[in-house]
Design a protein around this motif. Structure first.
Motif, PDB file in Angstrom:
ATOM      1  N   SER A 302      24.716  16.368 -33.337  1.00  0.00           N
ATOM      2  CA  SER A 302      23.890  16.940 -32.278  1.00  0.00           C
ATOM      3  C   SER A 302      22.497  16.332 -32.370  1.00  0.00           C
ATOM      4  CB  SER A 302      23.814  18.461 -32.425  1.00  0.00           C
ATOM      5  OG  SER A 302      23.261  18.814 -33.682  1.00  0.00           O
ATOM      6  N   ASN A 307      13.935  13.980 -32.291  1.00  0.00           N
ATOM      7  CA  ASN A 307      14.044  15.275 -32.959  1.00  0.00           C
ATOM      8  C   ASN A 307      14.806  15.121 -34.269  1.00  0.00           C
ATOM      9  OD1 ASN A 307      17.011  16.032 -32.518  1.00  0.00           O
ATOM     10  ND2 ASN A 307      16.341  15.681 -30.408  1.00  0.00           N
ATOM     11  N   ARG A 402       9.041  28.705 -33.288  1.00  0.00           N
ATOM     12  CA  ARG A 402      10.298  29.451 -33.362  1.00  0.00           C
ATOM     13  C   ARG A 402      10.707  29.585 -34.820  1.00  0.00           C
ATOM     14  NH1 ARG A 402      14.114  25.293 -30.190  1.00  0.00           N
ATOM     15  NH2 ARG A 402      12.209  25.013 -28.990  1.00  0.00           N
ATOM     16  N   GLU A 405      15.520  27.043 -38.962  1.00  0.00           N
ATOM     17  CA  GLU A 405      16.981  26.945 -38.873  1.00  0.00           C
ATOM     18  C   GLU A 405      17.512  26.380 -40.186  1.00  0.00           C
ATOM     19  OE1 GLU A 405      18.018  24.681 -35.406  1.00  0.00           O
ATOM     20  OE2 GLU A 405      16.781  25.917 -34.068  1.00  0.00           O
ATOM     21  N   MET A 457      10.799  18.701 -28.153  1.00  0.00           N
ATOM     22  CA  MET A 457      11.508  19.941 -28.465  1.00  0.00           C
ATOM     23  C   MET A 457      12.508  20.276 -27.364  1.00  0.00           C
ATOM     24  SD  MET A 457      10.347  21.015 -31.382  1.00  0.00           S
ATOM     25  CE  MET A 457      10.694  22.764 -31.438  1.00  0.00           C
ATOM     26  N   LYS A 458      12.135  20.016 -26.132  1.00  0.00           N
ATOM     27  CA  LYS A 458      13.028  20.284 -25.003  1.00  0.00           C
ATOM     28  C   LYS A 458      14.282  19.415 -25.092  1.00  0.00           C
ATOM     29  CE  LYS A 458      13.193  20.187 -19.933  1.00  0.00           C
ATOM     30  NZ  LYS A 458      12.463  19.798 -18.692  1.00  0.00           N
ATOM     31  N   ASP A 461      16.738  20.803 -27.651  1.00  0.00           N
ATOM     32  CA  ASP A 461      17.511  21.948 -27.173  1.00  0.00           C
ATOM     33  C   ASP A 461      18.601  21.526 -26.189  1.00  0.00           C
ATOM     34  OD1 ASP A 461      16.061  23.710 -28.712  1.00  0.00           O
ATOM     35  OD2 ASP A 461      14.583  24.122 -27.149  1.00  0.00           O
ATOM     36  N   GLU A 462      18.336  20.484 -25.428  1.00  0.00           N
ATOM     37  CA  GLU A 462      19.316  20.015 -24.450  1.00  0.00           C
ATOM     38  C   GLU A 462      20.452  19.226 -25.082  1.00  0.00           C
ATOM     39  OE1 GLU A 462      16.857  17.806 -21.810  1.00  0.00           O
ATOM     40  OE2 GLU A 462      16.224  19.557 -20.638  1.00  0.00           O
ATOM     41  N   ARG A 464      22.077  19.931 -28.039  1.00  0.00           N
ATOM     42  CA  ARG A 464      22.667  20.713 -29.126  1.00  0.00           C
ATOM     43  C   ARG A 464      24.178  20.509 -29.253  1.00  0.00           C
ATOM     44  NH1 ARG A 464      19.622  23.569 -33.078  1.00  0.00           N
ATOM     45  NH2 ARG A 464      17.589  23.962 -32.174  1.00  0.00           N
TER      46      ARG A 464
END
Length: 470
Positions: A302, A307, A402, A405, A457-458, A461-462, A464
């Motif tokens: 992923s 990132n 956030r 993880e 960051m966006k 998340d897209e 994943r």
């Protein structure tokens, strides 16, 4: 007469005995070739499992050498990852956390424009190899500073054929384009700007083969820094014709990857032709994960370039050294591009252990089973307030906006099962390790404008969910 013959024979025997015990430094040194792809997808090679991309030469290299299943770059973008590869030191230790791309940086940065570069007091692998008698060349992308003081010829390299910036056209620039895009101009030597007369990936291969021809009698280090398959997506019509079942960007990428594979094959064929193959260490790797904007495939990982999910930092890697590294073998423990400098230096007859401050290790004792431990107990990544620590199978990601993880990569390579809430004590342990490492770092020399950090960051998340290539 018989006595004379005996004396001659005895003298010959003593001479042969003497020469057989000469130190290795007096014998032929190993040539070192680093082949580096740019922005390639983790899955976009035959030896990585792709059924749509054609990479016969790299597949052959994989069958003749060792494939690393958990090889990491030190950053998810080009500049810092290349700095670490060439220095063996985390780039954050000397203030490089982000690409040196003019126009993207915050006004509060210490350095801007062409002055964003690898600090001149930091030595490169070429600096260390030069006293050992090596002739060194960089071909292709530099991306470690456009100003003259950062030039490769001042960083230990004897020859340079490439461009100083981060990307450029694969076809020759016009005189007007070259004048306005000075960091994209092809350069041979220092200040001798000369556009290629062919597709750039092919031109790099030809220059590499010329360098090998000229230096076949002496040890050499080649850093073949392809700009393929970085944007712009440009390929030869003849290469596109090989992928009739693909369309759009995937077709362009496949053709560009095929051209890069052909270039690697041409270099390896030249080594074989000149009888240098058996005495050459060859490494192939990628600078960072494939980006989301050009339809690369990082399956089964992923994330993507920019990132710190596995798809941004885990890269394909092959290493071949005949009679030392077992052909067709695999290595499953985590290794880093930080390890290239000490591996190269020790292979060349140097001693990386004498260099203070290196973060990488010589991989050969590990991958040849001379030591049973793993190369790294810990690996780290950092960009501003984002940070990552890898300890064994455990990986923790820290964010500014956030909760952290936590993943067990051995059981969850796709990073889909966040275990942070289940193992809070592990999160605390990893936070402490990250803080301790960060306490020795320099402040960044330049920083991204906030909007680009938000975009990174966006994209994470897209991306994943891993998607297999089509």
């Amino acid at each position: 007469m018989k006595r004379f013959r005996c004396i001659v024979c005895l003298g010959l025997f003593v001479s042969l005995l003497f020469f057989s015990f000469l130190p290795t430094s007096a014998q032929k040194k190993t040539n070192i070739i680093m082949l580096l792809a740019d922005d390639a997808g983790y899955h976009d090679f035959g030896f990585q499992g792709s059924k749509t991309f054609k990479t016969p030469n790299l597949d052959k290299l994989a069958s003749e050498g060792m494939v690393f299943n958990q090889a990491y770059t030190t950053d998810a973008v080009c500049g810092p990852s290349r700095a670490a590869l060439l220095t063996g030191i985390y780039p954050q230790r000397y203030g490089i956390e982000e690409n040196n791309v003019p126009g993207y940086m915050s006004a509060s940065s210490k350095l801007l424009g062409d002055e964003m570069g690898l600090p001149v007091d930091i030595k490169t692998v070429a600096d260390y190899l030069h006293p050992l008698g090596y002739q060194s060349i960089i071909l292709g992308k530099w991306h470690l500073g456009n100003a003259d003081r950062y030039h490769p010829l001042g960083r230990g390299f004897d020859e340079f054929y490439g461009f100083r910036g981060g990307a450029r056209s694969f076809f020759p620039l016009s005189q007007k384009e070259a004048f306005t895009k000075h960091d994209e101009r092809m350069e041979k030597g220092f200040g001798n700007f000369q556009e290629p007369d062919k597709y750039l990936t092919d031109a790099i291969a030809d220059e590499a083969c010329d360098f090998i021809e000229r230096n076949q009698k002496k040890p050499f280090f080649m850093y073949v820094s392809f700009n393929a398959v970085h944007s712009p997506l440009e390929s030869k019509a003849s290469d596109l014709d090989l992928f009739k079942d693909l369309t759009g960007e995937r077709k362009q990428l496949a053709a560009m990857t095929y051209a890069m594979d052909r270039a690697c094959g041409k270099i390896m064929d030249k080594l074989k032709e000149l009888g240098l193959e058996e005495n050459s260490l060859i490494v192939f790797a990628n600078d960072n994960g494939g980006p989301d904007g050009t339809m690369t495939c990082n399956y089964p990982l992923s994330g993507c370039k920019s990132n710190y999910l596995e798809g941004g930092i885990r890269v394909p890697c092959i290493m071949k050294l005949p009679s030392v590294i077992k052909a067709g073998s695999e290595y499953t423990s985590a290794v880093s591009m930080l390890d290239m400098l000490p591996t190269f230096l020790n292979t060349a007859g140097g001693n990386a252990n004498k260099i203070a401050g290196l973060d990488g290790v010589d991989l050969l004792p590990y991958i040849t089973n001379k030591t049973k431990t793993e190369p790294h107990k810990l690996l780290f990544w950092k960009k501003e307030n984002r940070g990552v620590v890898l300890k064994g199978d455990w990986k923790m990601l820290r964010f500014p906006d956030r909760p952290a993880e936590l993943y067990n990569l051995e059981k969850d390579i796709t990073e889909s099962n966040n275990l942070a809430y289940k193992y809070p004590e592990k999160v605390r342990e990893m936070f402490k390790l990250l803080w301790e490492w960060e306490s020795d770092l320099e402040r960044p020399l330049w920083q991204l404008k906030r909007v680009y950090e938000v975009n990174a960051m966006k994209r994470m998340d897209e991306k994943r969910t891993p998607v297999l290539d089509k």
